[in-house]
Design a protein around this motif. Structure first.
Motif, PDB file in Angstrom:
ATOM      1  N   CYS A   1      31.350  37.243  41.380  1.00 21.88           N
ATOM      2  CA  CYS A   1      32.245  38.926  42.161  1.00 21.88           C
ATOM      3  C   CYS A   1      32.001  39.789  40.521  1.00 21.88           C
ATOM      4  O   CYS A   1      32.218  40.543  40.601  1.00 21.88           O
ATOM      5  N   ARG A   2      30.728  39.812  39.862  1.00 28.34           N
ATOM      6  CA  ARG A   2      30.618  40.517  39.362  1.00 28.34           C
ATOM      7  C   ARG A   2      31.839  41.245  37.419  1.00 28.34           C
ATOM      8  O   ARG A   2      32.344  42.082  38.097  1.00 28.34           O
ATOM      9  N   PHE A   3      32.783  39.597  37.665  1.00 34.61           N
ATOM     10  CA  PHE A   3      33.879  40.314  37.483  1.00 34.61           C
ATOM     11  C   PHE A   3      34.122  41.409  37.749  1.00 34.61           C
ATOM     12  O   PHE A   3      35.311  41.343  36.918  1.00 34.61           O
ATOM     13  N   SER A   4      34.743  41.211  38.710  1.00 35.24           N
ATOM     14  CA  SER A   4      35.875  42.548  39.470  1.00 35.24           C
ATOM     15  C   SER A   4      37.371  41.550  39.912  1.00 35.24           C
ATOM     16  O   SER A   4      38.203  42.129  40.429  1.00 35.24           O
ATOM     17  N   GLY A   5      36.955  40.140  40.612  1.00 38.63           N
ATOM     18  CA  GLY A   5      37.826  39.844  40.149  1.00 38.63           C
ATOM     19  C   GLY A   5      38.362  40.508  42.478  1.00 38.63           C
ATOM     20  O   GLY A   5      38.732  38.709  43.007  1.00 38.63           O
ATOM     21  N   PHE A   6      37.256  40.219  42.714  1.00 37.82           N
ATOM     22  CA  PHE A   6      37.428  40.800  44.731  1.00 37.82           C
ATOM     23  C   PHE A   6      35.717  40.090  44.724  1.00 37.82           C
ATOM     24  O   PHE A   6      35.030  40.513  44.324  1.00 37.82           O
ATOM     25  N   MET A   7      35.314  39.954  46.107  1.00 39.77           N
ATOM     26  CA  MET A   7      34.530  38.451  46.826  1.00 39.77           C
ATOM     27  C   MET A   7      34.148  40.612  47.072  1.00 39.77           C
ATOM     28  O   MET A   7      34.453  41.722  47.785  1.00 39.77           O
TER      29      MET A   7
ATOM     30  N   CYS B   1      36.419  32.339  41.312  1.00 38.97           N
ATOM     31  CA  CYS B   1      37.617  32.868  40.213  1.00 38.97           C
ATOM     32  C   CYS B   1      38.412  32.881  40.310  1.00 38.97           C
ATOM     33  O   CYS B   1      40.388  33.014  39.359  1.00 38.97           O
ATOM     34  N   LYS B   2      39.182  32.673  41.555  1.00 38.94           N
ATOM     35  CA  LYS B   2      40.866  33.226  42.196  1.00 38.94           C
ATOM     36  C   LYS B   2      40.958  34.501  41.103  1.00 38.94           C
ATOM     37  O   LYS B   2      42.323  34.266  40.875  1.00 38.94           O
ATOM     38  N   SER B   3      40.567  35.343  40.949  1.00 42.31           N
ATOM     39  CA  SER B   3      40.463  37.190  41.046  1.00 42.31           C
ATOM     40  C   SER B   3      40.409  36.881  39.097  1.00 42.31           C
ATOM     41  O   SER B   3      40.670  37.602  38.531  1.00 42.31           O
ATOM     42  N   GLU B   4      39.746  35.753  38.708  1.00 40.67           N
ATOM     43  CA  GLU B   4      39.684  36.252  36.699  1.00 40.67           C
ATOM     44  C   GLU B   4      38.736  36.936  36.919  1.00 40.67           C
ATOM     45  O   GLU B   4      38.411  37.436  35.522  1.00 40.67           O
ATOM     46  N   GLY B   5      37.839  36.838  37.572  1.00 37.97           N
ATOM     47  CA  GLY B   5      36.571  37.083  36.570  1.00 37.97           C
ATOM     48  C   GLY B   5      36.021  36.539  36.601  1.00 37.97           C
ATOM     49  O   GLY B   5      35.270  35.425  36.169  1.00 37.97           O
ATOM     50  N   CYS B   6      34.259  36.532  37.131  1.00 39.26           N
ATOM     51  CA  CYS B   6      33.360  35.010  37.043  1.00 39.26           C
ATOM     52  C   CYS B   6      31.690  36.188  37.614  1.00 39.26           C
ATOM     53  O   CYS B   6      31.841  37.454  38.002  1.00 39.26           O
TER      54      CYS B   6
END
Ligand SMILES: [Zn+2]
Length: 333
Positions: free
Chosen positions: A129-135, A121-126
């Motif tokens: 990444c459980r909406f954290s924006g990070f792997m 998501c390129k850090s947008e949250g998905c």
């Protein structure tokens, strides 16, 4: 609405009970109704004196709170900022950020220093990444984060790094320093001792700073670099050592699209076996060590490859380990 200031003070005290603080400040947002009906309110709140109602209320509330908690009223740098909003009948409490400098050690290879942005998501949250924006992969940053959030019961931590190392590097001895800003801490008086975190990371020390630190300080570091080269003539080692002693290195920054200079203080070359060498490198921070050795893309000049006129490449499994990082007092830059 509040029936009197005593009640409001009690409500505030209740609200701020969970915070650790030594000083506080009260501010108010009054609805226009109160200001218009100033005379009525004065008698209702039992406010005396000739100052505007807003400052009278603020002062009286501060006094009442101080009487119970015994803390200092600070209008400059309060640790706790209390905002009473009569319009919304709300009390907003915010605590001042804590700035600190810590040190960490890393005893395991293959752990990233920084959190990796979610590629999906390129850090947008998905979802991934459980909406954290990070792997969701281990990192030093994650561990420091966890540690500080828990220690200060805070909701946000921002880390500023003093240089970076490879994910396959170790950080040894006293560790690499870092700065952090801890936002909205509930605790402020944390005690520290060395703490083992996951993935071979140890938080060696944490020291609370008096004020926001200057982040772009330079630093001196010592690294032990492992590399391979076909260099056969060991007499040349000394010449190369001499060449890199107190040598200014020109580095091309892709981000800034310009060159900057950092100094190599000294190198000590040692042949380990066959093609394998180690370098004890002491230099200013900001030099890409891999490129200093390999000469890749000529972004770091001079480099080992160019000076030795032989192909050099850093070991993939154990490229370099950090032995110390010393922050320089801001003498330049
Ligand atoms: Zn994502």
């Amino acid at each position: 609405m509040m029936s009197n200031l005593n009640k409001m003070a009690k409500r505030i005290l209740n609200e701020i009970e969970r915070f650790e603080y030594s000083s506080f400040m009260v501010g108010t947002i009054l609805d226009s109704d109160i200001i218009e009906r100033e005379d009525v309110i004065r008698s209702e709140f039992k406010v005396k004196g000739g100052e505007p109602i807003k400052s009278e209320i603020t002062k009286e509330l501060s006094r009442l709170i101080k009487r119970t908690n015994g803390r200092t009223i600070s209008l400059n740098r309060p640790e706790l900022n209390i905002l009473v909003n009569t319009l919304l009948d709300e009390i907003e409490v915010s605590s001042r950020s804590i700035f600190l400098m810590g040190k960490y050690v890393k005893n395991k290879r293959g752990i990233n220093q920084k959190k990796q942005r979610c590629k999906q998501c390129k850090s947008e949250g998905c979802k991934k990444c459980r909406f954290s924006g990070f792997m969701r992969v281990p990192s030093v940053e994650n561990e420091i984060h966890k540690f500080l959030i828990k220690k200060f019961n805070a909701n946000k931590v921002k880390i500023s790094w003093i240089g970076s190392e490879d994910r396959n590097s170790l950080v040894k001895y006293n560790g690499r320093p870092f700065f952090a800003e801890v936002s909205s801490p509930i605790k402020r008086k944390a005690l520290f001792r060395e703490k083992k975190m996951n993935h071979g990371i140890i938080i060696k020390s944490v020291e609370i700073l008096r004020k926001r630190p200057i982040i772009d300080q330079g630093f001196i570091m010592k690294a032990i670099v492992n590399f391979e080269s076909n260099l056969k003539d060991t007499k040349r080692l000394e010449r190369i050592e001499k060449y890199f002693s107190e040598r200014d290195i020109s580095i091309y920054s892709m981000n800034k699209n310009k060159y900057f200079t950092r100094r190599v203080r000294s190198i000590k070359l040692k042949k380990v076996s066959g093609k394998r060498f180690t370098v004890e490198l002491i230099c200013e921070g900001g030099i890409n060590i891999k490129k200093l050795v390999s000469g890749e893309n000529e972004q770091v000049k001079p480099n080992f490859r160019k000076v030795m006129r032989i192909k050099c490449s850093v070991d993939k499994i154990a490229p370099f380990d950090i032995h110390y990082v010393k922050v320089q007092e801001s003498e330049k830059r």
